[in-house]
Design a protein around this motif. Structure first.
Motif, short mmCIF file in Angstrom:
data_model
loop_
_atom_site.label_atom_id
_atom_site.label_comp_id
_atom_site.label_asym_id
_atom_site.label_seq_id
_atom_site.Cartn_x
_atom_site.Cartn_y
_atom_site.Cartn_z
N VAL A 1 46.09 38.78 40.44
CA VAL A 1 45.03 39.51 41.24
C VAL A 1 43.84 39.18 40.59
CG1 VAL A 1 44.11 41.97 41.07
CG2 VAL A 1 46.55 41.67 41.76
N GLY A 2 42.89 39.07 41.71
CA GLY A 2 41.41 39.03 41.07
C GLY A 2 40.44 39.88 41.65
N ILE A 3 39.60 40.42 40.70
CA ILE A 3 38.68 41.58 41.25
C ILE A 3 37.40 41.11 40.79
CG2 ILE A 3 37.81 43.84 40.78
CD1 ILE A 3 40.93 44.85 40.70
N LYS A 4 36.22 41.03 41.48
CA LYS A 4 34.81 40.79 41.33
C LYS A 4 34.19 41.61 40.73
CE LYS A 4 30.86 38.68 43.69
NZ LYS A 4 30.42 37.90 44.73
N THR A 5 33.62 41.36 39.64
CA THR A 5 32.62 42.44 38.67
C THR A 5 31.42 42.84 39.59
OG1 THR A 5 31.71 40.65 37.59
CG2 THR A 5 33.76 41.32 36.73
N LYS A 6 30.95 43.83 39.07
CA LYS A 6 29.76 44.38 39.52
C LYS A 6 28.78 44.70 38.02
CE LYS A 6 31.19 46.70 43.85
NZ LYS A 6 31.04 48.00 44.47
N ASN A 7 27.73 44.37 38.18
CA ASN A 7 26.72 44.82 37.12
C ASN A 7 27.21 44.43 35.63
OD1 ASN A 7 25.04 46.04 39.06
ND2 ASN A 7 26.42 47.77 39.04
N LEU A 8 28.08 43.31 35.56
CA LEU A 8 28.51 42.96 34.19
C LEU A 8 27.77 42.05 33.60
CD1 LEU A 8 30.91 43.04 32.14
CD2 LEU A 8 32.14 41.18 33.42
N GLU A 9 27.07 42.28 32.58
CA GLU A 9 26.04 41.63 31.73
C GLU A 9 26.77 40.58 31.00
OE1 GLU A 9 23.57 44.06 29.49
OE2 GLU A 9 23.10 45.40 30.90
N VAL A 10 26.02 39.35 30.92
CA VAL A 10 26.73 38.12 30.23
C VAL A 10 27.44 38.46 28.73
CG1 VAL A 10 26.18 36.01 29.31
CG2 VAL A 10 25.05 36.64 31.40
N PRO A 11 27.01 39.35 27.88
CA PRO A 11 27.49 39.33 26.60
C PRO A 11 28.68 40.12 26.94
CG PRO A 11 25.34 40.19 26.50
CD PRO A 11 25.48 39.71 27.96
N PHE A 12 29.16 40.64 27.67
CA PHE A 12 30.39 41.64 27.86
C PHE A 12 31.47 40.63 29.02
CE2 PHE A 12 27.04 44.79 27.41
CZ PHE A 12 27.39 45.29 26.06
N LYS B 1 36.04 34.79 35.14
CA LYS B 1 36.07 33.35 35.55
C LYS B 1 34.96 33.61 36.91
CE LYS B 1 37.79 29.13 37.69
NZ LYS B 1 38.20 27.95 37.27
N ASP B 2 33.70 33.01 36.93
CA ASP B 2 32.78 32.96 37.76
C ASP B 2 32.46 34.45 38.52
OD1 ASP B 2 32.54 30.12 37.43
OD2 ASP B 2 34.27 29.82 38.91
N GLY B 3 32.32 35.38 37.61
CA GLY B 3 32.11 36.73 38.31
C GLY B 3 33.61 37.59 38.63
N TRP B 4 34.58 36.70 38.50
CA TRP B 4 35.94 37.53 38.59
C TRP B 4 36.53 37.74 37.54
CZ3 TRP B 4 38.07 38.51 43.70
CH2 TRP B 4 37.05 38.06 44.82
N ILE B 5 37.40 38.88 37.34
CA ILE B 5 38.59 38.86 36.55
C ILE B 5 39.71 38.71 36.98
CG2 ILE B 5 39.68 40.49 34.75
CD1 ILE B 5 36.84 39.80 34.04
N ILE B 6 40.76 37.91 36.53
CA ILE B 6 41.92 37.27 37.17
C ILE B 6 42.95 37.52 35.83
CG2 ILE B 6 43.09 35.42 38.08
CD1 ILE B 6 40.12 34.33 38.80
N THR B 7 44.09 38.12 36.61
CA THR B 7 45.21 38.33 35.67
C THR B 7 46.45 38.55 36.58
OG1 THR B 7 46.21 39.82 33.63
CG2 THR B 7 45.26 41.00 35.67
#
Length: 181
Positions: free
Chosen positions: A70-81, A105-111
């Motif tokens: 599954v991949g979910i695109k992040t929203k409002n996730l700042e670089v340090p996090f 990876k590139d704005g997505w969380i994949i697992t």
């Protein structure tokens, strides 16, 4: 959990199945499903503390024989996090969640997930807790034959443990039942 109404894809148990939107993707390997499935999916806005929409991936009652990616695109996730972000499996009845892990990876969380259900992105900024069980006042040894610590982490878990005594590596055993080394 209420049933979702319409199928968005027909998944066949004897082949690889994929479904993608602008902010979600899932891939089930061949034979991940026990039977063909009218795949249901929808997303909704998340409450505070989440860094993505909440993705309702079919429902938790459908078992998987093999993990799905599954991949979910992040929203409002700042670089340090970004490296502290992971997917969580949300219990919609209680609001509680458990970690599903993941890599940024590139704005997505994949697992890989082992269960369908409701998933979203959270960040884990709380470090693990280490409590000395054999040492008091940071210097007095209370057990003469061993040194013990209780280790816990409330979300991401503990990936590895390395014990050093006076800068030298020491063998410690991990007891998962009591969370002790």
């Amino acid at each position: 959990q209420p049933q979702l109404k319409e199928s968005v894809a027909e998944f066949q148990c004897d082949q690889v199945n994929q479904f993608k939107t602008d902010d979600f993707s899932i891939e089930l390997p061949k034979d991940a499903l026990y039977k063909n499935l009218g795949f249901q999916y929808q997303s909704k806005d998340a409450t505070a503390g989440y860094y993505s929409s909440i993705h309702e991936i079919h429902n938790k009652t459908v078992p998987l024989n093999k993990p799905a990616v599954v991949g979910i695109k992040t929203k409002n996730l700042e670089v340090p996090f970004q490296q502290k972000a992971l997917l969580v499996d949300i219990d919609t009845e209680t609001g509680n969640y458990t970690t599903a892990g993941g890599d940024y990876k590139d704005g997505w969380i994949i697992t890989e997930i082992e269960n369908l259900g409701n998933y979203a992105v959270r960040i884990d900024t709380v470090p693990p807790t280490i409590i000395p069980l054999s040492i008091t006042n940071k210097s007095t040894l209370t057990e003469t034959s061993r040194i013990r610590f209780e280790i816990t982490d409330d979300l991401a878990g503990i990936e590895n443990i390395e014990a050093l005594i006076d800068g030298k590596w020491a063998l410690f055993e991990y007891d998962a039942k009591s969370n002790t080394i």
